[in-house]
Design an enzyme around this catalytic site. Structure first.
Site, PDB file in Angstrom:
ATOM      1  N   LYS A  70      -0.921   8.018   0.672  1.00 25.75           N
ATOM      2  CA  LYS A  70      -1.608   9.169   0.082  1.00 25.75           C
ATOM      3  C   LYS A  70      -2.829   9.621   0.886  1.00 25.75           C
ATOM      4  O   LYS A  70      -3.201  10.789   0.825  1.00 25.75           O
ATOM      5  CB  LYS A  70      -2.015   8.857  -1.360  1.00 25.75           C
ATOM      6  CG  LYS A  70      -0.830   8.687  -2.304  1.00 25.75           C
ATOM      7  CD  LYS A  70      -1.290   8.453  -3.729  1.00 25.75           C
ATOM      8  CE  LYS A  70      -0.112   8.263  -4.673  1.00 25.75           C
ATOM      9  NZ  LYS A  70      -0.551   8.097  -6.077  1.00 25.75           N
ATOM     10  N   ASP A 107      -1.276  13.964  -9.462  1.00 25.77           N
ATOM     11  CA  ASP A 107      -1.627  12.851 -10.350  1.00 25.77           C
ATOM     12  C   ASP A 107      -2.748  13.255 -11.311  1.00 25.77           C
ATOM     13  O   ASP A 107      -2.709  12.921 -12.501  1.00 25.77           O
ATOM     14  CB  ASP A 107      -2.090  11.634  -9.538  1.00 25.77           C
ATOM     15  CG  ASP A 107      -0.956  10.923  -8.829  1.00 25.77           C
ATOM     16  OD1 ASP A 107       0.179  10.954  -9.355  1.00 25.77           O
ATOM     17  OD2 ASP A 107      -1.197  10.325  -7.768  1.00 25.77           O
TER      18      ASP A 107
END
Length: 277
Positions: A70, A107
């Site tokens: 990420k 997210d």
């Protein structure tokens, strides 16, 4: 681009075999009638990522990224959304028709959507269990949801300093407390558990008689011991599958341009896949 052209997407990470993302995205494609879309998984680590991304052709629409990719993906991108920049984490890459690589983070809005689905719009204070990568996303979500202080329960002074730094960056009033006092966290109106499986099991006896809302980001095994004890006391529980589905819904919308993505069908597919394991 003609609708019958093959379009590809995938989730990358290491380890990746456990990922439910293919189940969720394929369920969305089926519901949306996108028969020419495929979604796969690839075991890719930090070293392999640049070569993999550079080797993708114009059939690729997007990528989902999990750990440990990420952050390391950011230098490979042409642009990064404000949301992703705020936590230095990209979990979604979209390839534009012009060939640009754009990074986003679903997210954080996924967490907010999962909470709102359970009626949690605003709380006066909150607690975060843990201080890893997911905890920074939790703080970003709490910047929208929590009106007051957030107490982070951590195992080391270094982790505590990291959480204070994220709080300052995200505009959240963060305080820190030692993990040995984690049972105190359970009295907050909203508790977000971001720790690995088994870490919070010892806290089950400390669940208050009238608990607020627990957001446990794990989805396997489910329910966690803490989530089960919370439910037994009548508290509201948001689970890791809720987060996974809501962030995947946003990924599908970003990659396909089809809005809204089929939340209910994706959740059913995820529940069925977990039940079969």
């Amino acid at each position: 681009m003609p609708s019958n052209d093959r379009r590809r997407a995938a989730v990358l990470g290491s380890p990746i075999a456990h990922s439910l993302s293919p189940v969720l995205h394929r369920a969305a494609y089926a519901e949306l009638g996108l028969a020419h879309w495929t979604y796969d998984r690839f075991e890719i680590d930090e070293q392999a990522l640049p070569g993999f991304v550079d080797g993708l052709d114009s059939s690729w629409a997007g990528l989902s990224l999990t750990m440990p990719l990420k952050r390391v993906v950011i230098p490979l991108l042409d642009s990064v959304s404000e949301t992703a920049s705020s936590v230095e984490a990209v979990n979604t890459v979209v390839f534009t028709e012009e060939g640009r690589r754009t990074g986003d983070n679903t997210d954080i809005p996924g967490m907010i959507a999962a909470l709102r689905e359970r009626g949690v719009e605003k709380v006066e204070s909150a607690a975060v269990l843990g201080a890893g990568a997911t905890a920074s996303s939790a703080l970003a979500a709490l910047s929208e949801v929590c009106a007051g202080p957030v107490t982070a329960y951590v195992r080391s002074a270094e982790r505590g300093r990291e959480m204070l730094g994220w709080g300052e960056r995200l505009g959240v009033d963060v305080r820190t407390a030692d993990w040995a006092r984690a049972d105190e966290a359970l009295h907050a109106p909203l508790v977000i558990a971001t720790t690995p499986a088994g870490t919070t099991d010892a806290l089950t006896g400390a669940v208050p008689e009238r608990p607020g809302t627990l957001f446990d980001v794990l989805y396997e095994p489910w329910p966690t011991a803490l989530a089960a004890a919370w439910t037994a006391r009548g508290g509201s529980v948001v689970g890791g599958l809720d987060l996974l589905v809501h962030q995947a819904v946003l990924q599908v919308e970003l990659m396909t341009g089809r809005v809204p993505a089929p939340l209910a069908a994706m959740r059913r597919a995820g529940e069925a896949a977990l039940a079969a394991r």
